[in-house]
Scaffold this active site. Structure first.
Site, PDB file in Angstrom:
ATOM      1  N   HIS A 113       0.872  -1.184   0.000  1.00  0.00           N
ATOM      2  CA  HIS A 113       0.000   0.000   0.000  1.00  0.00           C
ATOM      3  C   HIS A 113       0.909   1.234   0.000  1.00  0.00           C
ATOM      4  CE1 HIS A 113      -3.482   2.406   0.673  1.00  0.00           C
ATOM      5  NE2 HIS A 113      -3.780   2.100   1.918  1.00  0.00           N
ATOM      6  N   HIS A 159      -2.075  -2.570  -9.679  1.00  0.00           N
ATOM      7  CA  HIS A 159      -3.066  -2.003  -8.763  1.00  0.00           C
ATOM      8  C   HIS A 159      -4.295  -2.880  -8.741  1.00  0.00           C
ATOM      9  CE1 HIS A 159      -5.719   0.900  -6.846  1.00  0.00           C
ATOM     10  NE2 HIS A 159      -4.615   1.475  -6.435  1.00  0.00           N
ATOM     11  N   ASP A 193       2.833   5.348  -6.904  1.00  0.00           N
ATOM     12  CA  ASP A 193       4.073   5.330  -6.121  1.00  0.00           C
ATOM     13  C   ASP A 193       5.330   5.172  -6.967  1.00  0.00           C
ATOM     14  OD1 ASP A 193       2.977   5.641  -3.579  1.00  0.00           O
ATOM     15  OD2 ASP A 193       2.310   3.568  -3.566  1.00  0.00           O
TER      16      ASP A 193
END
Ligand code: CMC
Length: 430
Positions: free
Chosen positions: A267, A308, A365
């Protein structure tokens, strides 16, 4: 709730159960299975909740196949381009973009709450010098509950509002203090003449011995990154905040639970993991060998910052962040070989069947760490930066949930796979 075209049929008995449906403004219909156990004596089974809605929510919409992300209906790219983070925070929290007067009032309210109780400040001295900032953040935010605790207050609308403002205002102060503890530098108090992101930079990088001027390029970069991270509907940390909050616990404790969930490398911890991965790869010439390891299931290596649960197309946040990355590095005159490495990894992954077949694209990210690094933020602070931004989302979801009169404690069921019923044998006979 309305009747839907869906029914469950028991193939053995032929019994049919019609399922009602819940239709939102956008997105697929939700089948209401809340009465399933009572009516049919069976549960639904969905590990990881890939097909399960835990709530109705009016805050954020994602279309993972089309790469769409909307906050309160607005595309995130427009918000990142045209708004400050504090405007976006107002939108997510209150449902509407503020006009000038509303923005000023909201901004002033947040600025008013930036300080934390001095005894809480002293908590930082209790941590070992090498404590991870996320460990400190989780602990200190949880400790806010000791300073603001009234078991009945969550039912009070005014209390909830003050909680929201306090939490959004204090999280940068706490995050910056974890950084200072990490660096062995004195904690800097907030400077309320500064805007939200400039104040965070001031608290992180100023020292009492010298004057410090916030670089507007860095403040604007944070505005964009924080906007992109502000909310993402029912992700693991937000669901954790809702789960904890559904019990009626102290809301600061619920936010601390969310921070703990965010820390994991699958995460919010992925931004830190990406930079560590780039460090390990070291050079563009090692990219091919690394990719072979990623594709080898035995190795347990993943391409961090890729893939994802919801996006099976480009993560719209990644596209904006990649552009921002070029802009920031250019404006700050930073030449980081990690950017070249990341671009090469992305190129190879996007043309590789392993990633194409599994619809794995760069996520939010993948590039964010390179920007943070260019701003002088160390790797261990990347996830706390994410936490500062996501606090807005957590708080908004907690507010939405708490105001909902139909709120019930979140209590999933399980398919039990343990031992069948058996009798305890006396100790001497075992
Ligand atoms: N590298 C290599 N293979 C991957 C990756 C990856 N990053 N992500 C997924 N896969 C493979 C996985 O091995 C599986 O393959 P197979 O079907 O052969 O078993 C397939 O793709 C589906 O993966 P999954 O683990 O079932 O997918 P998920 O929806 O459960 O997990 C994820 C989503 C984000 C945890 C995962 O893609 C991942 O671990 N990515 C790396 C960590 C990361 O970047 N996380 C940040 C997510 S975005 C920000 C946030 O949420 O905070």
């Amino acid at each position: 709730m309305s009747a839907s075209n869906y029914s469950l049929i028991n193939n053995q008995t032929g019994n049919k159960l019609d399922l009602a449906s819940v239709q939102g403004t956008l997105g697929p219909v939700g089948l209401d299975v809340s009465k399933l156990y009572g009516q049919a004596g069976v549960f639904t089974y969905d590990p990881g909740f890939a097909s399960t809605c835990s709530t109705q929510s009016a805050i954020t919409y994602i279309d993972g196949d089309k790469g769409v992300l909307l906050y309160r209906g607005y595309p995130v790219a427009q918000l990142a381009e045209k708004c400050s983070f504090i405007e976006v925070a107002h939108l997510i929290l209150n449902g509407e973009l503020p006009n000038t007067a509303e923005l000023q009032a909201f901004d002033q309210t947040i600025r008013k709450h930036t300080m934390i109780n001095e005894s809480l400040m002293s908590f930082f001295n209790g941590f070992r010098y090498d404590a991870h900032p996320m460990a400190m953040l989780t602990g200190v935010v949880g400790s806010l509950s000791a300073f603001y605790h009234d078991p009945n207050a969550t039912k009070d609308e005014e209390y909830r509002k003050v909680f929201a403002h306090r939490m959004i205002a204090k999280i940068p102060t706490i995050a910056a203090a974890t950084f200072k503890r990490h660096m062995g530098q004195p904690v800097m108090y907030p400077k309320n003449s500064l805007d939200y992101c400039s104040n965070l930079l001031h608290m992180m990088f100023a020292v009492p011995a010298e004057d410090y001027e916030v670089n507007p390029v860095a403040a604007r970069a944070l505005d964009v990154l924080f906007t992109l991270h502000a909310d993402h509907e029912q992700n693991a940390s937000t669901s954790t905040v809702r789960m904890a909050g559904s019990t009626g616990t102290n809301p600061y404790a619920a936010i601390a639970a969310g921070i703990a969930a965010l820390w994991g490398p699958l995460h919010g911890g992925a931004n830190e993991a990406v930079l560590k991965m780039l460090d390990e790869i070291g050079d563009v010439k090692n990219v091919r060998g690394f990719m072979d390891k990623v594709k080898d299931k035995e190795s347990g290596v993943r391409l961090m910052g890729f893939g994802h649960r919801v996006y099976k197309n480009f993560d719209p946040r990644a596209t904006i962040i990649r552009e921002e990355c070029y802009k920031v590095l250019k404006a700050l005159n930073v030449n980081d070989p990690k950017l070249e490495l990341a671009i090469r990894l992305e190129e190879i992954a996007l043309s590789d069947d392993y990633f194409k077949q599994r619809k794995l694209y760069p996520n939010v990210d993948f590039y964010s760490g390179i920007i943070y690094k260019a701003l002088g933020i160390p790797v261990s602070m990347f996830t706390p930066m994410f936490a500062v931004a996501r606090t807005v989302g957590w708080v908004a979801h907690w507010m939405e949930m708490t105001a909902d009169p139909s709120l019930r404690i979140a209590r999933p069921r399980q398919v039990y796979t343990g031992a069948d019923t058996r009798n305890v044998v006396d100790l001497a006979q075992r």
